[in-house]
Design a protein around this motif. Structure first.
Motif, mmCIF file in Angstrom:
data_model
loop_
_atom_site.group_PDB
_atom_site.id
_atom_site.type_symbol
_atom_site.label_atom_id
_atom_site.label_comp_id
_atom_site.label_asym_id
_atom_site.label_seq_id
_atom_site.Cartn_x
_atom_site.Cartn_y
_atom_site.Cartn_z
ATOM 1 N N PRO A 65 0.825 -1.223 0.000
ATOM 2 C CA PRO A 65 0.000 0.000 0.000
ATOM 3 C C PRO A 65 0.857 1.271 0.000
ATOM 4 O O PRO A 65 0.431 2.301 -0.492
ATOM 5 N N ALA A 66 2.068 1.177 0.529
ATOM 6 C CA ALA A 66 3.063 2.269 0.489
ATOM 7 C C ALA A 66 2.467 3.638 0.785
ATOM 8 O O ALA A 66 2.557 4.557 -0.018
ATOM 9 N N GLU A 67 1.861 3.759 1.937
ATOM 10 C CA GLU A 67 1.193 5.023 2.255
ATOM 11 C C GLU A 67 2.177 6.165 2.518
ATOM 12 O O GLU A 67 1.926 7.304 2.161
ATOM 13 N N ASP A 68 3.301 5.815 3.162
ATOM 14 C CA ASP A 68 4.314 6.858 3.415
ATOM 15 C C ASP A 68 5.488 6.690 2.455
ATOM 16 O O ASP A 68 6.092 5.627 2.395
ATOM 17 N N GLY A 69 5.782 7.744 1.739
ATOM 18 C CA GLY A 69 6.966 7.715 0.878
ATOM 19 C C GLY A 69 6.850 6.790 -0.316
ATOM 20 O O GLY A 69 7.856 6.389 -0.899
ATOM 21 N N GLY A 70 5.636 6.445 -0.685
ATOM 22 C CA GLY A 70 5.414 5.515 -1.790
ATOM 23 C C GLY A 70 5.920 6.048 -3.117
ATOM 24 O O GLY A 70 6.423 5.286 -3.946
ATOM 25 N N GLU A 71 5.778 7.354 -3.323
ATOM 26 C CA GLU A 71 6.172 7.935 -4.620
ATOM 27 C C GLU A 71 7.663 7.761 -4.868
ATOM 28 O O GLU A 71 8.108 7.285 -5.909
ATOM 29 N N GLU A 72 8.428 8.133 -3.860
ATOM 30 C CA GLU A 72 9.881 8.058 -3.968
ATOM 31 C C GLU A 72 10.325 6.597 -4.083
ATOM 32 O O GLU A 72 11.205 6.261 -4.873
ATOM 33 N N LEU A 73 9.662 5.714 -3.310
ATOM 34 C CA LEU A 73 10.030 4.295 -3.335
ATOM 35 C C LEU A 73 9.766 3.681 -4.706
ATOM 36 O O LEU A 73 10.611 2.955 -5.254
ATOM 37 N N MET A 74 8.602 3.995 -5.304
ATOM 38 C CA MET A 74 8.294 3.402 -6.606
ATOM 39 C C MET A 74 9.264 3.912 -7.664
ATOM 40 O O MET A 74 9.738 3.133 -8.496
ATOM 41 N N GLN A 75 9.591 5.189 -7.603
ATOM 42 C CA GLN A 75 10.567 5.720 -8.573
ATOM 43 C C GLN A 75 11.907 5.023 -8.426
ATOM 44 O O GLN A 75 12.542 4.638 -9.411
ATOM 45 N N TRP A 76 12.301 4.826 -7.183
ATOM 46 C CA TRP A 76 13.580 4.151 -6.926
ATOM 47 C C TRP A 76 13.539 2.713 -7.445
ATOM 48 O O TRP A 76 14.487 2.247 -8.068
ATOM 49 N N MET A 77 12.423 2.024 -7.228
ATOM 50 C CA MET A 77 12.295 0.641 -7.695
ATOM 51 C C MET A 77 12.383 0.575 -9.217
ATOM 52 O O MET A 77 13.119 -0.245 -9.775
ATOM 53 N N VAL A 78 11.600 1.437 -9.893
ATOM 54 C CA VAL A 78 11.556 1.390 -11.358
ATOM 55 C C VAL A 78 12.950 1.667 -11.941
ATOM 56 O O VAL A 78 13.431 0.926 -12.795
ATOM 57 N N THR A 79 13.603 2.701 -11.435
ATOM 58 C CA THR A 79 14.908 3.029 -12.009
ATOM 59 C C THR A 79 15.959 1.986 -11.634
ATOM 60 O O THR A 79 16.805 1.615 -12.446
ATOM 61 N N THR A 80 15.882 1.481 -10.406
ATOM 62 C CA THR A 80 16.831 0.452 -9.967
ATOM 63 C C THR A 80 16.727 -0.787 -10.856
ATOM 64 O O THR A 80 17.725 -1.361 -11.289
ATOM 65 N N ILE A 81 15.496 -1.200 -11.122
ATOM 66 C CA ILE A 81 15.294 -2.385 -11.965
ATOM 67 C C ILE A 81 15.780 -2.114 -13.385
ATOM 68 O O ILE A 81 16.542 -2.896 -13.965
ATOM 69 N N GLN A 82 15.355 -0.979 -13.940
ATOM 70 C CA GLN A 82 15.644 -0.733 -15.355
ATOM 71 C C GLN A 82 17.104 -0.347 -15.616
ATOM 72 O O GLN A 82 17.543 -0.359 -16.760
ATOM 73 N N GLU A 83 17.830 -0.051 -14.544
ATOM 74 C CA GLU A 83 19.276 0.175 -14.710
ATOM 75 C C GLU A 83 19.984 -1.079 -15.200
ATOM 76 O O GLU A 83 20.989 -1.021 -15.893
ATOM 77 N N VAL A 84 19.471 -2.238 -14.768
ATOM 78 C CA VAL A 84 20.197 -3.476 -15.092
ATOM 79 C C VAL A 84 19.428 -4.411 -16.025
ATOM 80 O O VAL A 84 20.000 -5.358 -16.552
#
Lengths: 285, 312
Positions: free
Chosen positions: A48-67
């Motif tokens: 549900p990522a209620e706190d800080g979800g925006e930053e976390l999802m951006q980090w996940m997407v870029t982290t994954i797509q980096e490799v």
């Protein structure tokens, strides 16, 4: 068949810890492994990522797509986190997929995001009032989701209908209803609607040794019904593909040489099709 | 064209179970849904066992407590009264006094009670623990030995204690109740686990867990119905033991069997209400597949016997 790698989920302890400490190592390692094992997309389930979800999802997407040169399935109920993730998603590797909208009015705005960011979206065929009773109810909800998608300007080819796989240990009769729903969904449009399942929920609550068996055989049955995509363990599904011929032979009423395998397949298919009542020890009977 | 009534045929059959040593009682054995004798064979009536306890029934509502006034302070007198005066076909002795939160009576005390009751009656005996997982595994082992040779039913074995209880029932040649909590898949699983120990499946009785009318009866009804359908239509041998409905203890603790006429005059006669509630709950569970009932009020039991007469 598109396999959406399921392993990057906040439910897994190692993944959760890496998410919270922003440790790219484990995330990239798991993403890379799933890609090598045959995933065509990576699910990023941040809960549900209620706190800080925006930053976390951006980090996940870029982290994954980096490799990994794959699109990401953005899996959260937090619309703001979805939007943030869509903003950084690299569409060079394919369109992202939002997980998910449904027939619950609270999830309608998700369709706006799909239209705005040219994203694909999963339509989970549940409403606000609880679980669908059968394949027909799932199809009726699917029709509402499809109509709404058109209203919001999301093309139907960007919708993946998800009939909601339930646990065989507690809702055995739904195993077959979900397969029927997959068939019905395809008939609802021409070209056929795309379909997706969260596969491993079928074996949730079952003994550990039983889980891959149920996942694999259920996958083959869904595949035979025309399933387009599965959020699943790519390694396990590669195993399923190796066994597909055996399973298809048993389904066609043929006998296979390996008696033990024959018993395992027969008993599992009987449980999935509701011909025998599920119990944790069904294979031993 | 003449009308032909549609008839179902079934591939499975419920196991026939005989209990008791002197006088016996037999139930199960049918290859049809409850009371569908027009479609096959239903050789035995369901059996109603009268419940007695090892300690006086202080917590029972007045309606049912007063029936046993003067006999219920002693399990032997109580059991004899049920057998001789009420013509009970079977007695269910509930060792509620062994519960750690009650009198916490020892397994040895319980064994003595069982021996005394067995010496006084000749109808079959069902021996029930206090439904406390740890204590039952000690008490039911001890009473199984005490009742050796009497072909009793021991209960209830549950997921958390079935190993010791099933071993004791097996060693002493008793039948065994396997209880799971309103979940057909877990019910099947428990029966499998018990039979995997070497316990004969034809000596099992399935208790899918009872509930009273208005308090989840439909869940029990549905689980029982599905168990029976699996037994008959899928020939699932793990689901072919007869089923128990432990009615009395669930009915006589709810508000409808206790609320006074002064407080709720619109609910009508308290005595009649309680008796009817037990009879209706029991009758419903017979319809869903129970072959063995444990009941408390003799009037309710009589009403159910009459119901069976009409349906058999």
């Amino acid at each position: 068949m598109l396999i959406i790698g399921e392993k990057l989920s906040i439910i897994a302890k190692r993944v959760r810890e890496a998410m919270f400490s922003r440790d790219k190592g484990p995330i990239q390692e798991i993403a890379t492994r799933q890609w090598k094992e045959g995933s065509g997309m990576i699910d990023a389930n941040i809960g549900p990522a209620e706190d800080g979800g925006e930053e976390l999802m951006q980090w996940m997407v870029t982290t994954i797509q980096e490799v990994v040169p794959l699109p990401v399935c953005l899996d959260t109920t937090n619309a703001k986190a979805l939007e943030a993730g869509l903003q950084v998603h690299n569409n060079e590797w394919g369109k992202p997929l939002i997980n998910s909208t449904s027939n619950d009015p609270e999830r309608f705005p998700i369709l706006e995001l799909a239209a705005k960011y040219n994203s694909q979206v999963i339509g989970l065929t549940v409403g606000k009032g609880g679980l669908p009773a059968d394949a027909e109810e799932r199809a009726a909800i699917a029709a509402e989701i499809m109509a709404r998608a058109m209203e919001y300007g999301v093309p139907l080819e960007d919708i993946y209908l998800d009939p909601l796989v339930l646990q065989i240990a507690t809702s055995q009769d739904h195993a077959l209803k979900v397969i029927d729903a997959i068939k019905m969904f395809q008939e609802m449009n021409d070209p056929p609607m795309k379909t997706v399942v969260g596969l491993s929920n079928i074996s949730n609550g079952c003994p550990k040794a039983l889980r891959p068996i149920l996942n694999k055989y259920y996958f083959i049955m869904l595949m035979n019904a025309g399933l387009t995509a599965a959020i699943a363990d790519a390694h396990e599904m590669a195993g399923a593909m190796q066994e597909k011929k055996l399973i298809d032979d048993v389904l066609a009423g043929k006998k296979i040489d390996d008696a033990q395998k024959m018993a395992e397949i027969t008993k599992t298919l009987d449980v999935i099709m509701g011909k025998t009542l599920y119990a944790h020890s069904y294979l031993e009977m | 064209m003449a009308f032909a009534a549609p008839n179902e045929t079934y591939s499975g059959k419920v196991f026939e179970v005989t209990i008791g040593a002197d006088k016996t009682a037999v139930f199960g054995g049918e290859n049809v849904l409850p009371f569908h004798s027009f479609e096959g064979n239903a050789p035995h009536r369901p059996v109603i066992a009268y419940e007695v306890q090892d300690v006086p029934p202080e917590d029972w509502p007045e309606t049912v407590k007063k029936v046993y006034e003067g006999v219920s302070n002693d399990p032997v007198t109580w059991a004899k009264y049920c057998q001789d005066t009420l013509n009970a076909q079977a007695i269910a002795l509930r060792l509620v006094g062994t519960h750690p939160d009650r009198e916490n009576r020892s397994p040895e005390d319980a064994a003595k009670t069982v021996k005394d009751v067995l010496a006084a009656i000749n109808v079959p005996l069902i021996i029930l623990g206090s439904n406390q997982i740890e204590k039952d595994s000690a008490v039911l082992v001890s009473v199984s030995e005490a009742a050796k040779g009497k072909n009793c039913i021991i209960g209830k074995a549950q997921e958390g204690n079935y190993k010791t209880i099933a071993a004791a029932a097996m060693a002493n040649n008793h039948k065994l109740i396997a209880m799971s909590e309103l979940d057909i898949n877990l019910s099947k699983q428990l029966n499998i686990l018990i039979t995997q120990m070497g316990f004969d499946k034809e000596r099992l009785i399935t208790d899918p867990m009872c509930s009273a009318l208005g308090y989840g009866l439909e869940y029990t009804y549905s689980v029982m119905e599905r168990i029976r359908l699996a037994a008959l239509t899928q020939n699932d041998t793990t689901m072919q033991p007869p089923m128990l409905a432990d009615v009395g203890m669930y009915v006589w603790k709810i508000k409808e069997t206790q609320a006074s006429e002064t407080d709720l005059p619109q609910w009508g006669s308290l005595a009649e209400r309680g008796i009817t509630w037990e009879a209706v709950t029991a009758g419903s569970l017979l319809m869903s597949g129970a072959e063995l009932l444990i009941m408390r009020h003799p009037e309710a039991a009589k009403a159910v016997e009459k119901f069976i007469d009409e349906l058999m």
